[in-house]
Design a protein around this motif. Structure first.
Motif, short mmCIF file in Angstrom:
data_model
loop_
_atom_site.label_atom_id
_atom_site.label_comp_id
_atom_site.label_asym_id
_atom_site.label_seq_id
_atom_site.Cartn_x
_atom_site.Cartn_y
_atom_site.Cartn_z
N SER A 250 0.83 -1.20 0.00
CA SER A 250 0.00 0.00 0.00
C SER A 250 0.87 1.25 0.00
O SER A 250 1.95 1.27 0.59
N ASP A 251 0.36 2.30 -0.66
CA ASP A 251 0.93 3.64 -0.57
C ASP A 251 -0.05 4.49 0.24
O ASP A 251 -1.27 4.38 0.07
N THR A 253 -0.16 8.39 2.94
CA THR A 253 0.51 9.58 3.45
C THR A 253 0.11 9.81 4.91
O THR A 253 -1.07 9.64 5.25
N GLU A 258 5.03 10.75 2.64
CA GLU A 258 4.59 9.60 1.84
C GLU A 258 5.23 8.32 2.35
O GLU A 258 6.40 8.29 2.74
N ARG A 260 5.44 3.87 1.66
CA ARG A 260 5.16 2.66 0.88
C ARG A 260 5.42 1.47 1.78
O ARG A 260 6.51 1.31 2.33
N HIS A 262 5.33 -2.71 1.96
CA HIS A 262 5.34 -3.87 1.06
C HIS A 262 4.65 -5.08 1.69
O HIS A 262 5.12 -6.20 1.59
N ASN A 294 9.61 1.30 4.39
CA ASN A 294 9.83 0.92 3.00
C ASN A 294 10.75 -0.29 2.89
O ASN A 294 10.68 -1.06 1.92
#
Length: 471
Positions: A250-251, A253, A258, A260, A262, A294
């Motif tokens: 998912s991405d 904020t 921001e 990301r 996994h 990330n």
């Protein structure tokens, strides 16, 4: 000090055993699986390499030099180990009491909740470690980054600072024994105990925390959260915006930063937001949190891909209560065209207490093109409730029109699962505690490549096959 751990194969017990071995204590341990002849598990090899001596659970590992015997809630009062310890006048301590001592001597972040504790604990640890704070961790699953970077088993690590991250378990009420610097409450659903009992546990736990962060969107927590800070998916002091989810992550904020992640599933976004809230409370900035997450690779048996064949992926996952099962199946739907799910319950008490909840969860998340296979409850030993069987869940699902199959022997289901699979499908292997479930997932992958004409019922683990429960 010489310490003996009764049930050292339990993930919480093995973590404490490793920590004390790393700290210079003489450690021994016993387990029912060793008594039953399962002596080649990877955990045993790792413990032995740490200098931990392992024994059958018959009292042979306890002697006059043993100064402390540690047990978990899974150990009965008439266990030979407990009898031996009492005969020798050795101090007996519950696992949670020993963990509470570590909590009291550290600046501890304690992660609680009926779902997501292990993943969130790992996220908090990885963020703090990435930030250079050198924390220690004691948790309920192997953290993959620790395995890769430190060469350890992964459910415990001894850092250089006074910061400790732990997973605080509510299942036996031991959560009330911890007095952490920061308490994180992820959620509260019926699991192990009724809601009102769990609320009492969590209310006490929150009152023991110097600082607390609570899921503000969890109805069962809002009434007991007091003045704690909050997080959520849509509101609270910490919450994500612009969420874009796919089958691999998912991405989102948080406060302009921001992220990301996994790991698939909105439940993992919620876990990540909670971890970020905790890390910020510990002094880490959002940019560092984003960089750490990330890189986050997860923990053992949480949506772990075993492999793929002919565009069919087999995924191994620890999910075992209705809330976790629903979230994992929902995430799998992001990944595959259909979900073929195998579930092995982890405790007779969970079936006895949550049968209707299992039915509701599976009926909601197993789609009309999906299929679910149920087998009998994993039973390594101990007291078994009379007349409890997973057939109760099976019958409830059949009545709801769910595509479901049942067999008390999981080995007989292998060929059927493999035969049903089509390109684009995701096969989920779901269940807790049983150390051979990952091997079962690998068998399914092998059956996709070379379909077996017949199943081998003789390979059922620990007598699970055909009447391991009492009628």
């Amino acid at each position: 000090m010489k310490i003996h751990f009764v049930g050292i194969g339990g993930v919480g017990m093995s973590a404490l055993a490793q920590l004390h071995a790393m700290s210079g204590d003489t450690v021994t341990g016993s387990d029912r699986l060793i008594s039953k002849g399962y002596t080649d598990l990877a955990l045993w090899t790792y413990l032995k390499n740490l200098g931990i001596s392992l024994f059958a659970q018959d009292g042979s590992g306890i002697d006059e030099k043993t100064e402390l015997v540690v047990l978990s809630s899974a150990i009965e009062d008439d266990n030979p180990e407990i009898k031996k310890a009492k005969q020798l006048g050795i101090q007996i301590m519950h696992r949670s009491e020993l963990l509470a001592k570590h909590v009291a001597t550290h600046k501890t972040v304690a992660v609680s909740g009926t779902s997501g504790k292990s993943t969130t604990t790992a996220m908090v640890y990885d963020i703090l470690a990435f930030a250079g704070l050198s924390p220690s961790v004691i948790t309920g699953a192997a953290i993959l980054s620790l395995q890769k970077e430190q060469g350890v088993f992964g459910n415990v690590y001894k850092g250089e600072s006074d910061i400790l991250v732990i997973e605080a378990d509510e299942s036996d009420g031991s959560i009330v024994k911890y007095h952490p610097y920061l308490g994180l409450c992820l959620n509260l659903r019926k699991d192990h105990k009724e809601i009102n009992i769990l609320q009492d546990y969590f209310h006490t736990f929150i009152s023991h925390c110097k600082h607390a962060i609570v899921n503000g969107e969890e109805p069962n927590l809002t009434a007991i959260s007091g003045k704690a800070k909050t997080f959520g998916l849509t509101g609270g002091d910490f919450h994500p915006t612009a969420i874009k989810a796919d089958g691999f992550g998912s991405d989102f904020t948080i406060q302009g930063q921001e992220f990301r992640l996994h790991l698939p599933g909105l439940h993992n976004v919620a876990n990540a937001v909670a971890a970020v809230a905790a890390a910020v409370e510990m002094g880490v900035d959002l940019e560092t949190c984003a960089k750490a997450l990330n890189k986050f690779t997860g923990i053992a048996r949480r949506f772990a891909s075993v492999g793929s064949y002919n565009k069919i992926e087999v995924i191994d996952d620890f999910a075992h209560n209705p809330h976790k099962l629903g979230a994992t199946i929902e995430a799998a739907h992001l990944r595959g065209q259909r979900v073929l799910a195998f579930y092995q319950p982890h405790a007779f008490t969970s079936i006895k207490m949550l049968a209707a909840d299992f039915v509701d969860s599976f009926a909601k998340h197993i789609g009309p093109n999906d299929h679910l296979w149920l087998t009998e409850v994993y039973y390594p030993g101990g007291t078994v409730p009379q007349g409890v069987s997973c057939q109760t869940v099976y019958e409830g699902l059949k009545a709801r029109g769910v595509n479901v199959s049942y067999d008390s022997c999981r080995e007989r289901q292998l060929a059927d699962i493999a035969a049903c699979a089509q390109p684009g499908d995701v096969i989920l292997v779901l269940g807790a505690r049983d150390p051979t479930l990952t091997d079962f997932a690998r068998k399914i992958l092998a059956a996709l490549k070379e379909p077996a004409a017949t199943a081998d019922c003789a390979h059922c683990l620990l007598g699970n096959c055909c009447m391991a429960y009492k009628k």
